[in-house]
Design a protein around this motif. Structure first.
Motif, PDB file in Angstrom:
ATOM      1  N   THR A 150       0.823  -1.214   0.000  1.00 22.70           N
ATOM      2  CA  THR A 150       0.000   0.000   0.000  1.00 22.70           C
ATOM      3  C   THR A 150       0.858   1.266   0.000  1.00 22.70           C
ATOM      4  N   LYS A 151       1.879   1.296   0.857  1.00 21.66           N
ATOM      5  CA  LYS A 151       2.698   2.509   0.972  1.00 21.66           C
ATOM      6  C   LYS A 151       3.469   2.805  -0.306  1.00 21.66           C
ATOM      7  N   GLU A 152       3.853   1.768  -1.026  1.00 18.92           N
ATOM      8  CA  GLU A 152       4.673   1.964  -2.230  1.00 18.92           C
ATOM      9  C   GLU A 152       3.826   2.162  -3.485  1.00 18.92           C
ATOM     10  N   ALA A 153       2.527   1.825  -3.422  1.00 20.45           N
ATOM     11  CA  ALA A 153       1.674   1.890  -4.608  1.00 20.45           C
ATOM     12  C   ALA A 153       1.357   3.336  -4.976  1.00 20.45           C
ATOM     13  N   ARG A 154       1.260   3.599  -6.274  1.00 24.06           N
ATOM     14  CA  ARG A 154       0.866   4.924  -6.744  1.00 24.06           C
ATOM     15  C   ARG A 154      -0.101   4.772  -7.907  1.00 24.06           C
ATOM     16  N   GLY A 156      -1.615   4.963 -11.489  1.00 21.31           N
ATOM     17  CA  GLY A 156      -0.968   4.868 -12.784  1.00 21.31           C
ATOM     18  C   GLY A 156       0.005   3.722 -12.853  1.00 21.31           C
ATOM     19  N   LYS A 157       1.160   3.934 -13.479  1.00 21.69           N
ATOM     20  CA  LYS A 157       2.115   2.852 -13.720  1.00 21.69           C
ATOM     21  C   LYS A 157       2.980   2.586 -12.492  1.00 21.69           C
ATOM     22  N   ASN A 158       3.095   1.298 -12.143  1.00 24.92           N
ATOM     23  CA  ASN A 158       3.961   0.845 -11.064  1.00 24.92           C
ATOM     24  C   ASN A 158       4.894  -0.227 -11.615  1.00 24.92           C
ATOM     25  N   MET A 159       6.115  -0.278 -11.083  1.00 28.59           N
ATOM     26  CA  MET A 159       7.079  -1.283 -11.531  1.00 28.59           C
ATOM     27  C   MET A 159       7.264  -2.351 -10.455  1.00 28.59           C
ATOM     28  N   LEU A 160       7.013  -3.601 -10.834  1.00 26.67           N
ATOM     29  CA  LEU A 160       7.192  -4.760  -9.960  1.00 26.67           C
ATOM     30  C   LEU A 160       8.406  -5.545 -10.445  1.00 26.67           C
ATOM     31  N   ARG A 161       9.357  -5.782  -9.535  1.00 27.28           N
ATOM     32  CA  ARG A 161      10.535  -6.581  -9.855  1.00 27.28           C
ATOM     33  C   ARG A 161      10.661  -7.727  -8.848  1.00 27.28           C
TER      34      ARG A 161
END
Length: 597
Positions: A150-154, A156-161
């Motif tokens: 939740t804290k890292e989500a924004r 639009g576009k999010n990058m998952l690695r």
């Protein structure tokens, strides 16, 4: 004993010099990269607000743990890079790192909601970043894990690695039948993401855990609910075609506790059996959270039959568990079932052949597989996944095959036996016990699970009697096979033997007697075989000879039932790579046998 067959079957290396052929199931032929494994992955605890992340990701393989500068290509998740279904067909070598990258688009961030990221299984050591932030790690290759992002989500576009390392046998972690040098009874190792990746939105105060225990003799079902914080609960279930509602106020939670336990009366309930797999629907509204689940009323126990012989009971009645061993491997996708329909087909096909039990061998399946066993009607005997150091064939294959009675005189709780069984590292033992505990917790709500197998044929075995007590404290509703095959320490609920080369018989014991592996007849079908030089125990020249041998075995098992046999597990459901002793070919296109019983 057929000594020649036994010795010949113990030499798997011969098959490694052969040419291998590509096989594909009908479901593998229909894999759509735009719509792969899209069914809700956790039927035992369902929500509507979920997002499936299966599909095309980017990948790279590096020699160091540093982030790669660019992607090597695309990979189809959740298929491992070693599989053809992934589009990669490349083995991850020890010391290498496998990287996954993908964009996740979030059109909006709902107020008062949390975003949970779920991985069904990632083999083996896994590290996860969201928008460049380290958000979680996991060290088990067979169990699911979740991360709150939740804290890292924004918006639009999010990058998952995701970064994965898998050293196969070198790590001493749980590995099942995987081998970096496959052949015979050991199969191609796989790595990386191999079960569904998904997300779901939940309220700030959500239901973290639901534990369902059928109390068969008391005509009750016990529900244990854990919230982030106490909240009003509304429990609804379908019972006798009516909707039953039970309400709980948050003040009824124990002081300073987020857990609540309630027992609900079910007079005249419908019992679950493989013949009548009746499931009750369950819905729980916990504050703003809404989840649905199901349960069944059934009981696994040990008792005496009319002849005063120990038997395994289902719902307080003697029941014969006619089972089949299932490795859970697929030609195009190894550990990952190619589709939901493929999972259902395996279960239904075994039921059509007359089986009522599947022994899931040294692997944990996606939760949907157990859901299908629950609703189709198939008891599951679940193996823990073995680990530890390198196996010693003299100890775990040759000696038990030639002189099985000797293994009953080998203790597993001494410092020297830890070394003998590849368990001298205490940190490795502690890690395995944590995984064992998580396995019980993961599958606790699956009605089909009837028995836990702790160790198989001495592979990584240690302290079996202590671990039996540990598991029984976690789950008193299932039976336990503490040592399947050999190295029996005198515990567990059943006397469990493997017999491929001797005359099948029942031995008197204070525990119900089970032949937990037998058969293993090898039969190849042209155009449906993986290896030019197949591996198996007893070779059959044709499907006609194979069926005749099975018919003879079936008659033997029927006679042994009358002498006190409580269960028998035939090896096995399908061929797997060089091993050709399946009832079906590895591509599942040919059934070699008529009805088994």
């Amino acid at each position: 004993m057929r000594l020649f067959d036994a010795l010949k079957a113990s030499r798997p290396g011969k098959a490694r010099q052969t040419r291998h052929h590509q096989l594909t199931t009908v479901w593998g032929e229909q894999i759509d990269p735009e719509c792969v494994l899209q069914d809700y992955p956790r039927p035992q605890l369902r929500r509507k607000t979920w997002i499936c992340l299966n599909g095309t990701w980017q990948y790279a393989i590096t020699r160091s743990g540093s982030r790669p500068g660019h992607a090597a290509g695309n990979i189809l998740v959740p298929f491992s890079p070693e599989t053809r279904a992934s589009g990669v067909s490349r083995r991850l070598k020890p010391g290498e790192y496998l990287w996954y990258m993908r964009n996740v688009n979030l059109p909006m961030l709902p107020d008062g909601q949390r975003l949970l990221l779920h991985f069904g299984a990632v083999d083996q050591s896994c590290t996860v970043w969201w928008n460049g932030h380290l958000v979680g790690r996991n060290e088990s290759g067979y169990l699911p894990f979740s991360i709150d992002v939740t804290k890292e989500a924004r918006q639009g576009k999010n990058m998952l690695r995701v970064r994965v390392r898998d050293d196969a046998e070198g790590s001493r972690r749980s590995r099942g039948k995987q081998s970096s040098d496959p052949g015979g009874m050991y199969y191609t190792a796989q790595s990386g993401i191999w079960q569904t990746v998904w997300m779901e939105w939940v309220p700030e105060n959500y239901l973290k855990e639901l534990k369902i225990t059928p109390c068969f003799d008391e005509s009750r079902v016990r529900l244990e609910v854990e919230m982030v914080q106490p909240a009003d609960l509304e429990i609804r279930m379908c019972w006798k075609d009516d909707l039953y509602t039970h309400r709980v106020r948050k003040r009824e939670f124990a002081q300073e506790s987020s857990r609540y336990t309630v027992e609900l009366l079910l007079p005249d309930f419908h019992p679950w059996t493989p013949e009548t797999p009746f499931l009750y629907d369950l819905q729980i509204r916990a504050g703003e959270d809404l989840v649905t689940s199901y349960f069944a009323m059934r009981k696994f126990s040990v008792g005496m039959d009319e002849a005063h012989r120990p038997r395994i009971m289902l719902n307080n009645e003697p029941y014969f568990f006619n089972g089949v061993l299932d490795q859970g491997y697929w030609p195009e996708s190894l550990y990952t079932p190619p589709s939901d329909e493929a999972m259902k087909a395996d279960i239904r096909n075994m039921k059509a052949l007359g089986f009522n039990t599947i022994r899931k061998h040294l692997k944990i399946e996606p939760l949907r597989w157990y859901y299908h066993c629950d609703r189709i009607g198939m008891v599951v005997w679940q193996d823990m996944v073995n680990g530890g150091g390198k196996q010693q064939p003299l100890l775990t294959v040759y000696l038990p095959t030639a002189l099985p009675w000797i293994t009953e005189r080998v203790p597993d709780d001494r410092p020297w036996s830890y070394r003998l069984f590849g368990r001298k590292n205490p940190q490795d033992r502690l890690q395995w016990e944590r995984e064992c505990e998580r396995t019980v917790g993961l599958l606790y709500n699956c009605p089909c699970i009837g028995l836990w197998t702790i160790f198989n044929e001495g592979w990584g075995q240690y302290d079996a009697l202590r671990l039996e007590r540990q598991i029984r404290q976690m789950d008193s509703t299932r039976l336990i096979d503490h040592a399947s095959g050999w190295f029996d320490q005198g515990g567990g609920d059943i006397k469990s033997v493997h017999n491929y080369f001797r005359t099948l018989k029942v031995k008197n014991d204070r525990r119900p007697f089970v032949i937990s592996e037998y058969g293993g007849y090898s039969c190849t079908v042209p155009e449906h075989v993986y290896s030019d030089i197949p591996y198996g125990y007893h070779r059959c020249a044709s499907t006609e000879e194979f069926s005749a041998q099975l018919e003879s075995l079936s008659r033997t098992i029927q006679k042994l039932r009358e002498k006190g046999l409580s269960g028998a597990i035939y090896t096995q459901l399908s061929d797997v790579e060089e091993e050709t002793n399946g009832l079906y070919t590895w591509d599942r296109k040919i059934c070699k046998a008529d009805k088994f019983f």
